[in-house]
Design a protein around this motif. Structure first.
Motif, mmCIF file in Angstrom:
data_model
loop_
_atom_site.group_PDB
_atom_site.id
_atom_site.type_symbol
_atom_site.label_atom_id
_atom_site.label_comp_id
_atom_site.label_asym_id
_atom_site.label_seq_id
_atom_site.Cartn_x
_atom_site.Cartn_y
_atom_site.Cartn_z
ATOM 1 N N TYR A 47 0.812 -1.221 0.000
ATOM 2 C CA TYR A 47 0.000 0.000 0.000
ATOM 3 C C TYR A 47 0.846 1.273 0.000
ATOM 4 N N HIS A 48 2.065 1.205 0.530
ATOM 5 C CA HIS A 48 2.903 2.406 0.538
ATOM 6 C C HIS A 48 3.233 2.851 -0.886
ATOM 7 N N PHE A 49 3.352 1.887 -1.835
ATOM 8 C CA PHE A 49 3.544 2.251 -3.232
ATOM 9 C C PHE A 49 2.284 2.903 -3.806
ATOM 10 N N CYS A 50 1.125 2.400 -3.399
ATOM 11 C CA CYS A 50 -0.143 2.957 -3.901
ATOM 12 C C CYS A 50 -0.260 4.436 -3.541
ATOM 13 N N ALA A 51 0.106 4.776 -2.317
ATOM 14 C CA ALA A 51 0.011 6.170 -1.883
ATOM 15 C C ALA A 51 0.909 7.065 -2.742
ATOM 16 N N SER A 52 2.103 6.611 -3.011
ATOM 17 C CA SER A 52 3.026 7.412 -3.823
ATOM 18 C C SER A 52 2.512 7.596 -5.242
ATOM 19 N N ILE A 53 1.875 6.562 -5.789
ATOM 20 C CA ILE A 53 1.362 6.650 -7.163
ATOM 21 C C ILE A 53 0.195 7.623 -7.246
ATOM 22 N N LEU A 54 -0.730 7.549 -6.301
ATOM 23 C CA LEU A 54 -1.881 8.448 -6.335
ATOM 24 C C LEU A 54 -1.460 9.906 -6.171
ATOM 25 N N GLU A 55 -0.392 10.143 -5.447
ATOM 26 C CA GLU A 55 0.094 11.515 -5.291
ATOM 27 C C GLU A 55 0.638 12.080 -6.607
ATOM 28 N N LEU A 56 0.952 11.197 -7.576
ATOM 29 C CA LEU A 56 1.350 11.649 -8.906
ATOM 30 C C LEU A 56 0.148 11.864 -9.825
ATOM 31 N N VAL A 57 -0.939 11.165 -9.552
ATOM 32 C CA VAL A 57 -2.137 11.290 -10.378
ATOM 33 C C VAL A 57 -2.942 12.531 -9.994
ATOM 34 N N ILE A 58 -2.984 12.845 -8.704
ATOM 35 C CA ILE A 58 -3.818 13.949 -8.216
ATOM 36 C C ILE A 58 -3.484 15.282 -8.886
ATOM 37 N N PRO A 59 -2.187 15.669 -9.090
ATOM 38 C CA PRO A 59 -1.923 16.950 -9.747
ATOM 39 C C PRO A 59 -2.524 17.064 -11.148
ATOM 40 N N VAL A 60 -2.636 15.951 -11.861
ATOM 41 C CA VAL A 60 -3.228 15.987 -13.203
ATOM 42 C C VAL A 60 -4.699 16.376 -13.111
ATOM 43 N N TYR A 61 -5.419 15.730 -12.202
ATOM 44 C CA TYR A 61 -6.843 16.042 -12.057
ATOM 45 C C TYR A 61 -7.059 17.444 -11.497
ATOM 46 N N LYS A 62 -6.141 17.901 -10.661
ATOM 47 C CA LYS A 62 -6.253 19.271 -10.136
ATOM 48 C C LYS A 62 -6.119 20.290 -11.258
ATOM 49 N N SER A 63 -5.147 20.069 -12.149
ATOM 50 C CA SER A 63 -4.941 21.029 -13.234
ATOM 51 C C SER A 63 -6.122 21.042 -14.194
ATOM 52 N N ARG A 64 -6.844 19.937 -14.287
ATOM 53 C CA ARG A 64 -7.996 19.857 -15.190
ATOM 54 C C ARG A 64 -9.320 20.133 -14.471
ATOM 55 N N ARG A 65 -9.230 20.356 -13.168
ATOM 56 C CA ARG A 65 -10.419 20.590 -12.340
ATOM 57 C C ARG A 65 -11.427 19.443 -12.463
ATOM 58 N N ALA A 66 -10.886 18.240 -12.490
ATOM 59 C CA ALA A 66 -11.727 17.036 -12.552
ATOM 60 C C ALA A 66 -12.076 16.627 -11.120
ATOM 61 N N TYR A 67 -13.073 17.283 -10.553
ATOM 62 C CA TYR A 67 -13.354 17.113 -9.128
ATOM 63 C C TYR A 67 -13.889 15.716 -8.803
ATOM 64 N N GLY A 68 -14.615 15.128 -9.733
ATOM 65 C CA GLY A 68 -15.087 13.768 -9.483
ATOM 66 C C GLY A 68 -13.937 12.784 -9.345
#
Length: 981
Positions: free
Chosen positions: A640-661
């Motif tokens: 799970y520690h790898f999962c947390a690191s991966i999601l932290e890389l995905v979140i900035p993409v959705y933030k820049s696109r304002r994909a709130y869902g």
């Protein structure tokens, strides 16, 4: 030519067919009689009339019209009165307007059938052959379109006069794996040439065959017996063909050929090959002249792409050519690239360069050593930029689908094929600096060719170091492809080898992102079939890392303006898809999960768009897709520690696109992940994500694995017996009648030279992963080492196992004789990796004496108790798990039924003769360890009393009684223990 007939409207000159062709024959006969004063006028009229006849509906008239000029030029060629160069030039200039007429009316030429086209092209080549350069240049000065049409005619010459042998040992298509006659055969004599063209080359066909042969063409001729000539079988090839055609034997190409005597058939084969070579060499000479004129910008052509040169060069490469042609071709090839290197190597000519690279590699596989060496020189000339080196990697990948790299041995197994060996030799010679000068001289190329600065290049970009690096990269790709092919049927059985094969292919083609990703995805699929979730996740991370690096590199190049105008569109497209959310820091974060991401991608590779290969297809969306796949697979592996690191890389993409869902889903996943990590940390049972085993291979039947050690990563439920059974099943099938498989049951050191011949050995040992900050020299036992502290990123590249032994040769002995050898293994990379096993690259051993073993055992128990007492607890709800783990450790330390371990140490080392062998320092360390152990036990019992309820009072009483009993026993050996406690 100023002639009124050329200005007459075409429709007015379409007479009745028979009258027209009769008049043309009359003009032809008058011209033959040598009325030189009227030649200018008569030849122009004849050309006009014959050209109009070529466009006529009557096929018989078209055939006659095509033959008239052929016969006419043949008569001129062999007329003794006109053998001086100036006479031949005059005749060529007389008929030169025919070429202009053809270029003006190309549909008329294309409407002719193959036989008619060949006769027209023979005329064109005969005219050009005797023409001076100044007249030829005029044909290229009128317009770009007209110049292109001229070289279209030259391409037609190469197509229509190509010679293909039914089974040519020099050619790739007729290699060791190809049946005789495979592929379309070339048109034979009756399809290719009319008898009139035989008149053009009548002298060649009348010559007797000279009794000499060369290894290059493979023909060993014998002089034709004079008795061969007979009414039914003429001695002359020309006569034999004429007789066969007149008797209608040659209704088909095969029938005509079979009607000839075998020696005449061989003679015909040589004649056709010589004709093809003569045509190719003449077109090559024209191309060389055109290249020189283009360098002076004195002709009309597309100087941005030089498409006339690229088209004709590709036509040379794509046709079967004799050795004589290749000997003449490569000096011209070098000259063309020297004059037009910058233009031909520009991005606009990527397709041309890629095809050239492919054909040079194809020639590098030829059996004929002369052609193969010239291909090596061609490759050396070509590799001047990083992009061309990427193209060679791409074309090698494509060539692997055409070249059979394996062949069957007599025993049914596979081995490296001759094609693969020749390609390997060519790639090695390409980087051989010592042989380079002699190779250039042999090929007729100046010795300074590689060091010369091509046109419009500011500096020489050719270096031996880069060529050697390229050679090594291509050889790596060849070896990976060969190993993948050699696995063959065992691929489904030996999944470990299959995964390694895909991994090696992915790494070998790493310079090309598309190929790198393709093989990584094959590897990911293979791991998912094996249910190796962690390894499959690493493959998905590696793919995402390639895409992320491409986007980050593109942004960097844009910011620093380090790109050409032709490349900017590609890079800006990449930047647009980057969303500006990822940087080098994000790549570094991904690299902590998958170290393979550390390999840099060059700017040339990231922007190379060649025939479907390139970065433009790889977007941020695709990277997010593979990151999500990696997150899913790591969750299945409970990492799970790898999962947390991966999601932290995905979140900035959705933030820049304002994909709130999508952001809400990511944060929900993060919450679940962190809860899972807390659950792993608080569990009284240490979390284990996998089991690890060291496997040693000893025996020649293991091939490359012989005398090597690997560490295998297996699911946590795989026990030692399971992996022994699995590996036995894999490798027993590889044993032959002279070899058997044996498994070494212990972890003792193996002396390979002393093993029994004819037996292959597997040594399988369970190993423990080593934490990053762990003290490997500690004498403590490792039973609790991985359960201490919080759950960290479980990335391991060091492993150890302990082997008990005695100095008298026995494996087991009493405490006073029991030694321990600790072996530490360093692997090539870290787990979880892209493969299930990693090579051991370093092995070190430490030995612990019997007393050090005893001290280590006591210190291990003391550390476990102290860790439990000092572990911070976040809430009252943690009291119950703490009580359970404390009870478990105390019961194993002071209960009466298990305290024989501490007492046995005292008996072994603090009484009788063994005590006298201890050094003073060892004795003090042992006593100190025992006193500390008892003090920590006393403290732990007090903490236990505070935590228990009524239901545990009886158990607590047992612990107190056990502690008191143990103290009393120890006081016999250490009297001071009573005062200490």
């Amino acid at each position: 030519m100023d002639d009124p007939t050329y200005n007459v409207p075409r429709r007015e000159m379409l007479h009745q067919s028979k009258q027209q062709i009769s008049w043309a024959f009359a003009m032809y006969k008058i011209t033959l009689f040598g009325l030189s004063v009227h030649w200018n006028y008569l030849s122009s009229v004849l050309i006009q009339e014959l050209f109009l006849t070529w466009d006529h509906d009557d096929l018989s008239q078209r055939v006659k019209a095509a033959r008239i000029l052929v016969v006419l030029l043949c008569k001129h060629e062999f007329d003794a009165r006109y053998q001086k160069p100036e006479d031949k030039l005059y005749i060529a200039q007389l008929y030169f307007p025919l070429i202009g007429q053809i270029l003006d009316e190309m549909p008329v030429f294309y409407n002719l059938n193959a036989v008619e086209k060949r006769e027209v092209l023979i005329v064109v080549l005969e005219i050009v052959r005797n023409l001076d350069d100044a007249s030829l240049v005029k044909a290229w000065q009128q317009s770009i379109a007209r110049t292109r049409l001229f070289f279209k005619l030259m391409e037609e010459c190469l197509i229509l006069f190509e010679h293909r042998k039914p089974a040519d040992g020099m050619l790739l298509g007729a290699s060791s794996r190809s049946p005789v006659g495979e592929g379309p055969a070339s048109p034979k004599y009756s399809d290719r040439l009319s008898p009139a063209i035989n008149n053009y080359l009548s002298e060649a066909s009348r010559q007797e065959v000279i009794p000499q042969g060369t290894p290059e063409n493979g023909y060993l001729w014998q002089r034709v017996n004079s008795q061969l000539s007979s009414p039914s079988q003429p001695y002359s090839l020309r006569e034999a063909l004429a007789q066969a055609q007149s008797s209608r034997i040659g209704a088909s190409s095969q029938a005509l050929r079979e009607s000839l005597h075998p020696i005449l058939r061989q003679k015909l084969e040589l004649w056709e090959e010589n004709l093809s070579a003569a045509v190719s060499l003449q077109v090559l000479e024209i191309t060389e002249k055109f290249s020189a004129m283009a360098a002076s910008h004195s002709i009309a052509t597309d100087y941005g792409k030089l498409d006339c040169i690229t088209a004709i060069v590709m036509s040379f490469f794509s046709r079967n050519q004799p050795i004589a042609f290749w000997k003449a071709f490569f000096p011209v090839f070098n000259c063309v690239f020297d004059l037009h290197g910058a233009t031909l190597m520009a991005r606009e000519n990527d397709r041309f360069l890629k095809q050239v690279a492919f054909h040079l590699l194809r020639l590098a596989v030829f059996r004929n050593d002369s052609i193969r060496k010239r291909a090596v020189v061609g490759l050396q000339i070509l590799v001047r930029t990083a992009r061309l080196r990427v193209m060679l990697t791409i074309t090698l990948s494509e060539l692997m689908s055409d070249v059979q790299v394996t062949q069957m041995k007599s025993d049914g197994t596979l081995e490296e094929s001759g094609e693969a060996r020749r390609l390997r030799k060519s790639l090695e010679e390409m980087a051989d600096e010592a042989k380079s000068l002699s190779l250039l001289r042999e090929c007729g190329i100046p010795e300074s060719a590689l060091s010369a600065i091509p046109e419009r290049f500011s500096e020489n970009r050719w270096s031996w170091s880069e060529v050697k690096y390229l050679s090594e990269s291509l050889l790596l790709a060849l070896d990976a492809s060969l190993e993948h092919a050699l696995l063959g049927s065992v691929m489904t059985m030996d999944r470990y080898a299959a995964a390694e094969s895909f991994y090696k292919l992915a790494m070998a083609f790493a310079p090309v992102p598309d190929l790198h990703i393709m093989w990584l995805l094959h590897l990911c699929d293979a791991h998912q079939e094996m249910q190796s979730s962690a390894e499959a996740a690493q493959c998905a991370v590696a793919v995402a890392g390639v895409v992320m690096q491409l986007t980050v590199t593109s942004c960097f190049l844009t910011n620093h303006r380090q790109f050409t105008v032709s490349r900017s569109d590609t890079i800006e497209a990449l930047v647009a898809r980057n969303d500006g959310v990822w940087s080098k820091d994000h790549v570094a974060a991904l690299r902590k999960i998958c170290p393979i991401v550390s390999s840099e991608i060059t700017a040339e590779a990231s922007a190379a768009e060649v025939e479907g290969y390139g970065a433009s297809k790889l977007t941020v969306d695709s990277a997010v897709k593979y990151l999500q796949l990696a997150n899913k697979l790591f969750s299945q592996a409970e990492l799970y520690h790898f999962c947390a690191s991966i999601l932290e890389l995905v979140i900035p993409v959705y933030k820049s696109r304002r994909a709130y869902g999508q952001l809400a889903k990511c944060h929900t996943l993060l919450t679940n992940i962190y809860e899972s990590i807390l659950e792993q940390e608080s569990s009284p049972i240490p979390f284990t994500d996998a089991t690890y085993y060291r496997v040693g291979f000893y025996g020649d039947r293991f091939g490359k694995l012989d005398r090597k050690e690997y560490v295998y990563r297996e699911p946590r439920d795989v026990r030692l017996g399971d992996i022994m059974e699995k590996l036995s099943h894999i490798y027993e099938s590889r044993m032959d009648g002279n070899h058997t498989l044996h498994i070494i049951p212990d972890s003792r050191q193996v002396k390979a030279d002393e093993l029994q011949p004819g037996v292959c050995y597997l040594q399988i040992t369970a190993v423990d992963p080593v934490m990053e900050d762990e003290d490997l020299g500690s004498r403590r036992e490792r039973i609790f080492s991985l359960s201490t502290g919080s759950v960290r990123a479980r990335v391991f590249d060091r492993f150890l196992f302990d082997t008990p032994f005695t100095k008298n040769g026995k494996t087991q002995g009493g405490l006073e004789d029991q030694w321990k050898r600790r072996t530490v293994l360093q692997t090539e990379g870290s787990f979880p990796a892209l493969v299930n096993r990693l090579l051991v690259i370093k092995s070190e051993s430490l030995e612990f004496s019997p007393v050090e073993n005893a001290i280590g055992m006591i210190e291990t128990r003391t550390a476990a108790l102290r860790n439990e007492l000092e572990e911070p607890r976040s809430s009252e709800g943690d009291q119950l798990p703490r009580l359970q783990s404390l009870q478990r450790i105390l019961q194993g330390s002071v209960a009466v039924q298990v305290n024989s371990g501490v007492l046995s140490v005292c008996t072994a080392f603090l009484s009788g003769e063994p005590a006298t062998r201890l050094r003073s320092q060892e004795l003090q360390q042992l006593i100190a360890a025992l006193l500390e152990f008892m003090a920590v036990c006393k403290r732990a019992i007090r903490v236990h009393f505070r935590l228990i309820g009524e239901e545990d009072q009886e158990f607590h009483t047992q612990l107190v009684n056990g502690f008191q009993s143990l103290t009393a026993e120890l006081s016999h050996y250490i009297p001071a223990i009573l005062s200490e406690l």
